[in-house]
Design a protein around this motif. Structure first.
Motif, PDB file in Angstrom:
ATOM      1  N   GLU A  75       0.863  -1.183   0.000  1.00 43.37           N
ATOM      2  CA  GLU A  75       0.000   0.000   0.000  1.00 43.37           C
ATOM      3  C   GLU A  75       0.900   1.233   0.000  1.00 43.37           C
ATOM      4  OE1 GLU A  75      -3.308  -0.296  -0.113  1.00 43.37           O
ATOM      5  OE2 GLU A  75      -3.434  -2.468   0.286  1.00 43.37           O
ATOM      6  N   VAL A  76       0.631   2.182  -0.905  1.00 44.54           N
ATOM      7  CA  VAL A  76       1.448   3.401  -0.997  1.00 44.54           C
ATOM      8  C   VAL A  76       0.534   4.610  -0.822  1.00 44.54           C
ATOM      9  CG1 VAL A  76       3.184   4.641  -2.339  1.00 44.54           C
ATOM     10  CG2 VAL A  76       2.947   2.171  -2.642  1.00 44.54           C
ATOM     11  N   PRO A  77       0.156   4.890   0.439  1.00 44.07           N
ATOM     12  CA  PRO A  77      -0.823   5.969   0.672  1.00 44.07           C
ATOM     13  C   PRO A  77      -0.334   7.330   0.171  1.00 44.07           C
ATOM     14  CG  PRO A  77       0.065   5.103   2.749  1.00 44.07           C
ATOM     15  CD  PRO A  77       0.535   4.198   1.671  1.00 44.07           C
ATOM     16  N   ALA A  78       0.975   7.574   0.196  1.00 47.99           N
ATOM     17  CA  ALA A  78       1.499   8.878  -0.248  1.00 47.99           C
ATOM     18  C   ALA A  78       1.156   9.124  -1.715  1.00 47.99           C
ATOM     19  CB  ALA A  78       3.010   8.941  -0.046  1.00 47.99           C
ATOM     20  N   ASP A  79       1.039   8.057  -2.506  1.00 44.40           N
ATOM     21  CA  ASP A  79       0.713   8.200  -3.921  1.00 44.40           C
ATOM     22  C   ASP A  79      -0.697   7.712  -4.232  1.00 44.40           C
ATOM     23  OD1 ASP A  79       3.206   9.277  -4.653  1.00 44.40           O
ATOM     24  OD2 ASP A  79       4.091   7.278  -4.772  1.00 44.40           O
ATOM     25  N   MET A 136       0.657  -1.115 -10.837  1.00 41.48           N
ATOM     26  CA  MET A 136       0.123  -0.022 -10.008  1.00 41.48           C
ATOM     27  C   MET A 136      -1.389   0.066 -10.173  1.00 41.48           C
ATOM     28  SD  MET A 136       2.555   3.247 -10.968  1.00 41.48           S
ATOM     29  CE  MET A 136       1.915   3.389 -12.637  1.00 41.48           C
ATOM     30  N   GLN A 137      -2.099   0.028  -9.074  1.00 40.35           N
ATOM     31  CA  GLN A 137      -3.546   0.259  -9.108  1.00 40.35           C
ATOM     32  C   GLN A 137      -3.837   1.571  -8.373  1.00 40.35           C
ATOM     33  OE1 GLN A 137      -5.969  -2.654  -7.097  1.00 40.35           O
ATOM     34  NE2 GLN A 137      -7.861  -1.535  -7.484  1.00 40.35           N
ATOM     35  N   PRO A 138      -4.232   2.607  -9.108  1.00 38.83           N
ATOM     36  CA  PRO A 138      -4.509   3.882  -8.428  1.00 38.83           C
ATOM     37  C   PRO A 138      -5.788   3.780  -7.592  1.00 38.83           C
ATOM     38  CG  PRO A 138      -5.117   4.026 -10.748  1.00 38.83           C
ATOM     39  CD  PRO A 138      -4.439   2.694 -10.569  1.00 38.83           C
ATOM     40  N   LEU A 139      -5.800   4.489  -6.472  1.00 38.58           N
ATOM     41  CA  LEU A 139      -6.982   4.492  -5.604  1.00 38.58           C
ATOM     42  C   LEU A 139      -7.723   5.820  -5.695  1.00 38.58           C
ATOM     43  CD1 LEU A 139      -5.372   2.774  -2.495  1.00 38.58           C
ATOM     44  CD2 LEU A 139      -6.830   1.729  -4.241  1.00 38.58           C
ATOM     45  N   ASP A 140      -7.197   6.738  -6.471  1.00 40.70           N
ATOM     46  CA  ASP A 140      -7.739   8.093  -6.552  1.00 40.70           C
ATOM     47  C   ASP A 140      -7.823   8.458  -8.033  1.00 40.70           C
ATOM     48  OD1 ASP A 140      -8.186  10.798  -6.635  1.00 40.70           O
ATOM     49  OD2 ASP A 140      -6.413  11.352  -5.454  1.00 40.70           O
ATOM     50  N   ALA A 141      -9.051   8.622  -8.529  1.00 40.70           N
ATOM     51  CA  ALA A 141      -9.251   8.900  -9.958  1.00 40.70           C
ATOM     52  C   ALA A 141      -8.607  10.219 -10.361  1.00 40.70           C
ATOM     53  CB  ALA A 141     -10.742   8.916 -10.289  1.00 40.70           C
ATOM     54  N   GLY A 142      -8.364  11.102  -9.382  1.00 44.35           N
ATOM     55  CA  GLY A 142      -7.780  12.402  -9.704  1.00 44.35           C
ATOM     56  C   GLY A 142      -6.258  12.415  -9.698  1.00 44.35           C
ATOM     57  N   SER A 143      -5.645  11.326  -9.287  1.00 43.81           N
ATOM     58  CA  SER A 143      -4.176  11.278  -9.277  1.00 43.81           C
ATOM     59  C   SER A 143      -3.658  11.121 -10.702  1.00 43.81           C
ATOM     60  CB  SER A 143      -3.699  10.097  -8.420  1.00 43.81           C
ATOM     61  OG  SER A 143      -4.041   8.872  -9.051  1.00 43.81           O
ATOM     62  N   ALA A 144      -2.360  11.309 -10.883  1.00 47.97           N
ATOM     63  CA  ALA A 144      -1.778  11.192 -12.229  1.00 47.97           C
ATOM     64  C   ALA A 144      -2.030   9.793 -12.802  1.00 47.97           C
ATOM     65  CB  ALA A 144      -0.273  11.486 -12.168  1.00 47.97           C
ATOM     66  N   VAL A 145      -1.824   8.777 -11.978  1.00 50.34           N
ATOM     67  CA  VAL A 145      -2.030   7.407 -12.476  1.00 50.34           C
ATOM     68  C   VAL A 145      -3.525   7.127 -12.664  1.00 50.34           C
ATOM     69  CG1 VAL A 145      -1.529   4.963 -12.093  1.00 50.34           C
ATOM     70  CG2 VAL A 145       0.107   6.680 -11.340  1.00 50.34           C
ATOM     71  N   GLY A 146      -4.357   7.715 -11.799  1.00 57.31           N
ATOM     72  CA  GLY A 146      -5.805   7.575 -11.960  1.00 57.31           C
ATOM     73  C   GLY A 146      -6.287   8.185 -13.269  1.00 57.31           C
ATOM     74  N   LYS A 147      -5.732   9.327 -13.618  1.00 55.20           N
ATOM     75  CA  LYS A 147      -6.102   9.968 -14.894  1.00 55.20           C
ATOM     76  C   LYS A 147      -5.606   9.147 -16.080  1.00 55.20           C
ATOM     77  CE  LYS A 147      -6.249  14.671 -13.023  1.00 55.20           C
ATOM     78  NZ  LYS A 147      -5.436  15.877 -12.773  1.00 55.20           N
ATOM     79  N   PHE A 148      -4.420   8.569 -15.953  1.00 49.82           N
ATOM     80  CA  PHE A 148      -3.897   7.704 -17.019  1.00 49.82           C
ATOM     81  C   PHE A 148      -4.830   6.513 -17.222  1.00 49.82           C
ATOM     82  CE2 PHE A 148      -1.455   3.974 -18.336  1.00 49.82           C
ATOM     83  CZ  PHE A 148      -0.742   4.432 -19.419  1.00 49.82           C
ATOM     84  N   LEU A 149      -5.298   5.936 -16.112  1.00 52.35           N
ATOM     85  CA  LEU A 149      -6.193   4.778 -16.202  1.00 52.35           C
ATOM     86  C   LEU A 149      -7.548   5.182 -16.788  1.00 52.35           C
ATOM     87  CD1 LEU A 149      -5.981   1.750 -15.534  1.00 52.35           C
ATOM     88  CD2 LEU A 149      -7.079   2.248 -13.342  1.00 52.35           C
ATOM     89  N   ALA A 150      -7.987   6.396 -16.504  1.00 52.59           N
ATOM     90  CA  ALA A 150      -9.242   6.863 -17.113  1.00 52.59           C
ATOM     91  C   ALA A 150      -9.106   6.942 -18.634  1.00 52.59           C
ATOM     92  CB  ALA A 150      -9.629   8.228 -16.538  1.00 52.59           C
ATOM     93  N   ARG A 151      -7.910   7.317 -19.110  1.00 55.06           N
ATOM     94  CA  ARG A 151      -7.670   7.372 -20.561  1.00 55.06           C
ATOM     95  C   ARG A 151      -7.423   5.976 -21.150  1.00 55.06           C
ATOM     96  NH1 ARG A 151      -4.204  11.509 -18.903  1.00 55.06           N
ATOM     97  NH2 ARG A 151      -2.367  10.223 -19.339  1.00 55.06           N
TER      98      ARG A 151
END
Lengths: 143, 143
Positions: B43-47, B64-79
């Motif tokens: 778990e990487v809460p900082a990211d 990497m599984q983002p937990l926040d749709a607004g994070s950089a990785v979350g936005k990448f996954l949305a795309r």
């Protein structure tokens, strides 16, 4: 080899492949900024591209410049004009056997459905990214 | 190390990082199809994400599984809802020195402009993909 009974037994990434609009500029980028050794440009007419390998100690980065806008890599570059990471390549000892076992495991193979020789002569195939969580995975026979 | 006078001397890729919508499914995919060893979920809460490493003989694949749709990785996954290759990570012996030298060489650093500690405690930074031919490159201090 981890588990040799897996459909595509592999414990090595042979390379990470990056599409670029300008092969010489990309080679200079890795040479100048990271001090990397970059091999000679290889013309790959069968795939309508030119490539060069960034030769790191543990893995190669394959830089690919498509020469045909209608090729798969050409279309990727049209969507990502600056360039971008295109695929990863795992190495396996028996590519023909892995292609058969991949099909049996429900993993689709792009193109003709079996292996084909790469520019280096080793057999390879690509798995459909829709079966691989969005990642384009090349499978190549061990060097 | 190739050329130790380069701004970011490196001859090793530490990992290739792949964004996935379901970390457990991705771990099973690499375990079942390639026979890979996959480490425990971290778990990487900082990211705002959860990660697991596919441990190959020569390199790691970071899932990497983002937990926040607004994070950089979350936005990448949305795309890229199925997932996709997100970045590569080069290792360098002195990350702080490399960050200064990268800036002097005209390579922009994302975020605060210097290094920050990763979940493993080692210093790291990310180069702007626009300065790296479209590739997001993480630079991490050697393990």
């Amino acid at each position: 080899m981890g588990n040799a009974t897996a459909p595509i037994p592999s414990d090595v990434l042979d390379h990470v492949s990056i599409a670029v609009p300008d092969l010489e500029a990309a080679a200079d980028f890795y040479r100048d900024n990271f001090g990397c050794t970059v091999g000679d440009v290889i013309e790959v007419p069968a795939d309508n591209m030119r490539i060069a390998y960034v030769e790191l100690a543990n893995i190669k980065i394959e830089l690919m410049q498509p020469l045909d806008a209608g090729s798969a890599v050409g279309k990727f570059l049209a969507r990502n004009p600056s360039g971008g990471i295109h695929h990863i390549c795992v190495a396996t000892p028996d590519a023909d056997g892995a292609a058969v076992a991949a099909g049996a495991a429900g993993l689709r193979i792009l193109g003709e459905g079996g292996t084909r020789p790469g520019h280096h002569g080793r057999k390879l195939f690509f798995l459909h990214p829709k079966d691989c969580m969005g990642t384009l995975i090349e499978v190549e026979e061990t060097d």
